[in-house]
Write an enzyme that holds these catalytic residues in place. Structure first.
Site, PDB file in Angstrom:
ATOM      1  N   HIS A  99       0.881  -1.176   0.000  1.00 24.33           N
ATOM      2  CA  HIS A  99       0.000   0.000   0.000  1.00 24.33           C
ATOM      3  C   HIS A  99       0.917   1.223   0.000  1.00 24.33           C
ATOM      4  CE1 HIS A  99      -2.258  -3.003   2.437  1.00 24.33           C
ATOM      5  NE2 HIS A  99      -3.352  -2.440   1.993  1.00 24.33           N
ATOM      6  N   ASP A 102       2.438   1.988   3.305  1.00 22.76           N
ATOM      7  CA  ASP A 102       3.401   1.019   3.849  1.00 22.76           C
ATOM      8  C   ASP A 102       4.828   1.464   3.557  1.00 22.76           C
ATOM      9  OD1 ASP A 102       1.188  -0.591   4.295  1.00 22.76           O
ATOM     10  OD2 ASP A 102       1.487  -1.755   2.468  1.00 22.76           O
ATOM     11  N   GLU A 230     -10.709  -6.747  -4.182  1.00 29.67           N
ATOM     12  CA  GLU A 230     -10.557  -7.787  -3.169  1.00 29.67           C
ATOM     13  C   GLU A 230     -11.791  -7.803  -2.274  1.00 29.67           C
ATOM     14  OE1 GLU A 230      -6.732  -7.765  -1.174  1.00 29.67           O
ATOM     15  OE2 GLU A 230      -7.664  -8.557   0.645  1.00 29.67           O
ATOM     16  N   GLU A 266      -9.101 -13.588  -0.996  1.00 28.82           N
ATOM     17  CA  GLU A 266      -8.332 -13.881   0.217  1.00 28.82           C
ATOM     18  C   GLU A 266      -9.034 -14.964   1.023  1.00 28.82           C
ATOM     19  OE1 GLU A 266      -6.598 -10.615   2.311  1.00 28.82           O
ATOM     20  OE2 GLU A 266      -7.081 -11.486   4.269  1.00 28.82           O
ATOM     21  N   HIS A 269     -10.976 -13.885   4.122  1.00 24.21           N
ATOM     22  CA  HIS A 269     -12.176 -13.112   3.782  1.00 24.21           C
ATOM     23  C   HIS A 269     -13.302 -14.054   3.368  1.00 24.21           C
ATOM     24  CE1 HIS A 269      -9.604  -9.307   2.722  1.00 24.21           C
ATOM     25  NE2 HIS A 269      -9.366  -9.786   3.928  1.00 24.21           N
ATOM     26  N   ASP A 294      -4.803 -13.715  -2.121  1.00 24.56           N
ATOM     27  CA  ASP A 294      -4.167 -13.331  -0.869  1.00 24.56           C
ATOM     28  C   ASP A 294      -4.189 -14.584  -0.002  1.00 24.56           C
ATOM     29  OD1 ASP A 294      -3.552 -10.777  -1.548  1.00 24.56           O
ATOM     30  OD2 ASP A 294      -4.714  -9.812   0.043  1.00 24.56           O
ATOM     31  N   ASP A 305     -10.390 -11.333  10.934  1.00 24.15           N
ATOM     32  CA  ASP A 305      -9.375 -11.596   9.915  1.00 24.15           C
ATOM     33  C   ASP A 305      -8.035 -11.783  10.630  1.00 24.15           C
ATOM     34  OD1 ASP A 305      -8.459 -11.755   7.325  1.00 24.15           O
ATOM     35  OD2 ASP A 305      -8.530  -9.612   6.924  1.00 24.15           O
ATOM     36  N   ASP A 307      -5.461 -13.384   9.658  1.00 22.29           N
ATOM     37  CA  ASP A 307      -4.331 -13.317   8.721  1.00 22.29           C
ATOM     38  C   ASP A 307      -3.173 -14.221   9.130  1.00 22.29           C
ATOM     39  OD1 ASP A 307      -5.567 -11.528   7.033  1.00 22.29           O
ATOM     40  OD2 ASP A 307      -4.560  -9.752   7.827  1.00 22.29           O
ATOM     41  N   ASP A 337      -0.800 -12.387   2.428  1.00 19.76           N
ATOM     42  CA  ASP A 337      -1.410 -11.358   3.263  1.00 19.76           C
ATOM     43  C   ASP A 337      -1.577 -11.994   4.647  1.00 19.76           C
ATOM     44  OD1 ASP A 337      -2.622  -9.207   4.299  1.00 19.76           O
ATOM     45  OD2 ASP A 337      -4.212  -9.046   2.801  1.00 19.76           O
TER      46      ASP A 337
HETATM   47  C1  XLS Z   1      -7.526  -6.521   4.692  1.00 18.78           C
HETATM   48  C2  XLS Z   1      -7.067  -6.735   3.332  1.00 18.78           C
HETATM   49  C3  XLS Z   1      -5.934  -5.847   2.875  1.00 18.78           C
HETATM   50  C4  XLS Z   1      -5.815  -5.910   1.384  1.00 18.78           C
HETATM   51  C5  XLS Z   1      -5.047  -4.789   0.769  1.00 18.78           C
HETATM   52  O1  XLS Z   1      -8.240  -7.320   5.265  1.00 18.78           O
HETATM   53  O2  XLS Z   1      -6.749  -8.079   3.199  1.00 18.78           O
HETATM   54  O3  XLS Z   1      -4.762  -6.181   3.509  1.00 18.78           O
HETATM   55  O4  XLS Z   1      -5.237  -7.103   0.975  1.00 18.78           O
HETATM   56  O5  XLS Z   1      -5.566  -3.563   1.095  1.00 18.78           O
HETATM   57 NI    NI Z   2      -5.823  -8.960   1.577  1.00 18.80          NI
HETATM   58 NI    NI Z   3      -7.553  -9.416   4.854  1.00 13.13          NI
END
Ligand code: XLS
Ligand code: NI
Ligand code: NI
Length: 438
Positions: A99, A102, A230, A266, A269, A294, A305, A307, A337
């Protein structure tokens, strides 16, 4: 300066290796289903989780110990670029994603942000040139800054909308400069908390307008990346407009954007939306919308989430099954991700995490390829629907049948063909057999 001096290059050592700093399954050169693993998997490092984040959670501050902790502002941002290339090199990752926020601090004005981005992009460009690493995608963070409290493309505040547009414009320019293969939109604040204060139609129309402007601008500057949306159903917003693959595809179709976009799906998600990851991939694939992944996984006992790095081989197999059926991901790739747990605060943990994720996906790829080669599910599914290949079934599929013709057929056929078992348990056992054998 080395930021990960305790770890050397991670190499493939085979499934019997006991070296925690080696791949057991990811062998970049190995051919699977006609291509090398590296060609299929196109792994990417997520800049935000690996370099920018420090292990905060809603109840605690940063725990991560990193070689750039003593720095701040642009110095820290510059150090992270160096660390990024060192990490990708050691980890054998060919791609990365980021991003805008980042890579560079926002500073106190948009102008300053632009100029900070330019300085860092210069360094990233040099790093890419000397290392051969590539940008899988970049995106604009339009959810962290307080200005986006009501959304970006779906905000009620036109000035904020303009600011979002300015961030996207810059993002597209950066993407072009760095040769990004995709450009992502994730709408974490694009949604609503209560309908009592929300003009749902205007919000969605405005979001579509912003996407159209992005398509136009990319064309204008000759940026030919694949655009990706996404989906995510919730978090941080209660209801997000890009809820899941099906919702996002119909949104894109409604606004005539479907030919310009694909989906970045993702895993975590998908589960938040009440789907499996393979469901999301299948929906995208059959609609020609499967763009990029992702890669991560959630925790079934936690409702957000999380991750986590993907370690579930069963899920990875079904994920790669869809990828192979899609004939790969084209310009897309597999972006981790995913973040190390807050307790895994040492730099080495970043390596263990990526090794786990890459090996899991590599193993999934091998099993999926075998399942496809042996037509384990294909033959079964083909036979299951074979009543549509001839007679009345063929008439239905060809579009010739009407309610009247079908009713006439049914009246003359009071004894329909008997149903056959779906054999779910047998198929799941077969899947297990392949996972354990390969
Ligand atoms: C958040 C998202 C984010 C996207 C990019 O849940 O996964 O990280 O991948 O903005
Ligand atoms: Ni993501
Ligand atoms: Ni995410």
């Amino acid at each position: 300066m080395a930021y990960f001096e305790n770890v050397g290059k991670i190499n493939y050592e085979g499934s019997r290796s006991t070296n925690p700093f080696a791949f057991k399954h990811y062998n970049p050169e190995e051919k699977v289903a006609g291509k090398t693993m590296e060609e299929y998997l196109r792994f990417a490092m997520a800049y935000w989780h690996t370099l920018t984040a420090g292990g905060t959670d809603p109840f605690g501050t940063e725990t991560a110990v990193r070689g750039w902790d003593h720095l701040s502002g642009m110095d820290k941002a510059k150090a992270r670029v160096e660390a990024a290339f060192e990490f990708m090199d050691k980890m054998n990752l060919q791609y990365f994603c980021f991003h805008d926020v980042d890579i560079a601090p926002e500073g106190s004005s948009l102008k300053e942000f632009y100029s900070n981005i330019d300085t860092i992009v210069d360094l990233i460009e040099q790093g890419m040139k000397s290392s051969g690493k590539k940008l899988l995608w970049n995106t604009a963070n339009m959810f962290t800054n307080p200005r986006y409290m009501h959304g970006a493309g779906s905000t009620c505040n036109a000035d904020v909308y303009a600011h979002a547009a300015a961030q996207i414009k810059k993002g597209l320019e950066v993407g072009k400069r760095l040769g990004a293969e995709n450009y992502v939109f994730w709408g974490g604040r694009e949604g609503y908390e209560t309908l009592l204060n929300t003009d749902l139609k205007l919000e969605m129309d405005n979001m579509a307008r912003l996407f159209s402007m992005a398509v136009d601008y990319a064309k204008e500057i000759g940026f030919d990346a694949q655009f990706l949306i996404e989906p995510k159903p919730k978090e941080p917003t209660k209801h997000q407009y890009d809820f899941d693959a099906a919702t996002t595809i119909s949104f894109l179709q409604k606004y005539n954007l479907d030919q310009h976009f694909k989906l970045n799906l993702e895993a975590n998600h998908a589960t938040l939306a009440g789907h499996t990851f393979e469901h999301e991939l299948r929906v995208a694939r059959i609609n020609g919308m499967l763009g990029s992944l992702d890669a991560n996984q959630g925790d079934m006992l936690l409702g957000w989430d999380t991750d986590e790095f993907p370690v579930n081989i069963y899920d990875a197999t079904l994920t790669l099954y869809e990828v192979l059926k899609n004939d790969g991901l084209g310009k897309g790739g597999i972006n981790f991700d995913a973040k190390v747990r807050r307790q895994s605060f040492e730099p080495e943990d970043l390596f263990h995490a990526h090794i786990a994720g890459m090996d899991t996906y590599a193993k999934g790829l091998k099993v999926a390829a075998k399942l496809i080669e042996d037509r384990v599910f294909d033959d079964f599914v083909e036979k299951r629907y074979s009543s549509f290949n001839e007679g009345i079934g063929a008439e239905i599929v060809s579009g010739k049948a009407t309610l009247a013709s079908l009713a006439e057929y049914a009246l003359n056929n009071e004894q329909p063909r008997k149903n056959e078992s779906g054999r779910q348990e047998m198929l799941k056992a077969l899947l297990n057999q392949y996972i354990l054998a390969e």
